[in-house]
Scaffold this motif. Sequence first.
Motif, short mmCIF file in Angstrom:
data_model
loop_
_atom_site.label_atom_id
_atom_site.label_comp_id
_atom_site.label_asym_id
_atom_site.label_seq_id
_atom_site.Cartn_x
_atom_site.Cartn_y
_atom_site.Cartn_z
N VAL A 93 0.54 -0.96 -0.20
CA VAL A 93 -0.28 0.02 -0.08
C VAL A 93 0.55 1.13 -0.13
N LEU A 94 1.49 1.42 0.67
CA LEU A 94 2.41 2.09 0.78
C LEU A 94 3.46 2.53 0.00
N ALA A 95 3.40 1.54 -0.58
CA ALA A 95 4.26 1.95 -2.67
C ALA A 95 3.47 2.15 -3.23
N ALA A 96 2.18 2.20 -3.04
CA ALA A 96 1.64 2.50 -4.26
C ALA A 96 1.01 4.22 -3.63
N TYR A 97 0.97 4.66 -3.15
CA TYR A 97 1.54 6.07 -2.28
C TYR A 97 2.60 6.63 -2.43
N LEU A 98 3.61 6.41 -2.23
CA LEU A 98 4.81 7.18 -2.72
C LEU A 98 5.37 6.95 -4.12
N SER A 99 4.59 6.26 -4.71
CA SER A 99 4.75 6.79 -5.99
C SER A 99 4.02 7.46 -6.92
N LYS A 100 3.14 8.08 -5.96
CA LYS A 100 1.95 8.70 -6.90
C LYS A 100 3.03 10.48 -6.36
N GLY A 101 3.79 10.17 -5.02
CA GLY A 101 4.32 11.60 -5.03
C GLY A 101 4.11 11.71 -3.19
N PHE A 102 3.59 10.80 -2.67
CA PHE A 102 3.52 10.90 -0.96
C PHE A 102 4.70 10.66 -0.24
N LYS A 103 4.36 11.27 1.09
CA LYS A 103 5.78 11.12 1.68
C LYS A 103 4.76 10.59 3.17
N LEU A 104 5.56 9.89 3.72
CA LEU A 104 4.91 8.92 4.51
C LEU A 104 5.49 10.15 5.84
N GLN A 105 4.35 10.13 7.21
CA GLN A 105 4.78 10.95 8.14
C GLN A 105 4.05 10.27 9.48
#
Length: 288
Positions: A260-272
């Motif tokens: 799941v995290l990989a999908a969001y990181l690929s969209k430019g999101f940063k993990l907080q």
Amino acid sequence: MSDEAVQIIARGPRRIAEAAAAALEAEPATEALTYSILEEDEDHDVWRIDAFPTTDQEREAIAAVLVRFGDLRVSTEVLADADWLAMALSGLPPVRAGRFFVYGAHDRGLAPASTVNLRIEAGAAFGTGHHGTTVGCLLAFDELLKARRFPKVLDVGCGTGVLAIAAARTGSELAVGTDIDRVSVRIANENATLNRAGAEFVHASGLGHPAVRTRGPYDLVFANILAPPLVALSQDIRNALKPGGLAILSGLLRTQERRVLAAYLSKGFKLQRRLHRDAWATLVVRRP
């Protein structure tokens, strides 16, 4: 399926139980399955999966998945002809998650004066506040509220509406929730009324409903659903957020966190931030 309602129970070590739960998630025939996983005996490393099939196909698919995990002890129990869900909920204790206190009608006298008290009646909807994913979302939200407020909040897959209601009760001017289940939407709206919260819930699949699309972008999006739709909706959630907006993602097992995290990181999101409760994970990500 026969009129008999059944509960399938599988017990085993945490590693095996988590792997079996992940296999149930990945099985197309159990995509809509209601199930939970929790620690039953910490001293002896016993974890338990409870699954509630609603069709013969689901029941057969569960059996086919669980048989692959030989260390699990699997049993099936017939549920009595009663409102077993209501009976189970009546025995649940209230939940404290940061500033939030979630309770049912049977515990209305226990609500402290110093907390944000949320009376949530579940009925047939998910999200009493007891599940590790719901608690994770509330704890993450409580921490975020220490630094900022969120004028516009969207709750994708609202269930009982507890998350959007929590937002409305802590100052959000707009709190809107969606669910693919009409019964959940009805229950969520009833809970909003019970809590005198200005939250609104609509029946929708995805984020394309006019009540959602035309009122964005949002400061915060809750998505407490399952791992596959979390991945599938990653771009839509990005589009729904303001630059700098945050998403609280849950409904996923720890074993699914990386995907799941990989999908969001690929969209430019940063993990907080990430939170773990039992076998479940909650992720807080920020749109740059």
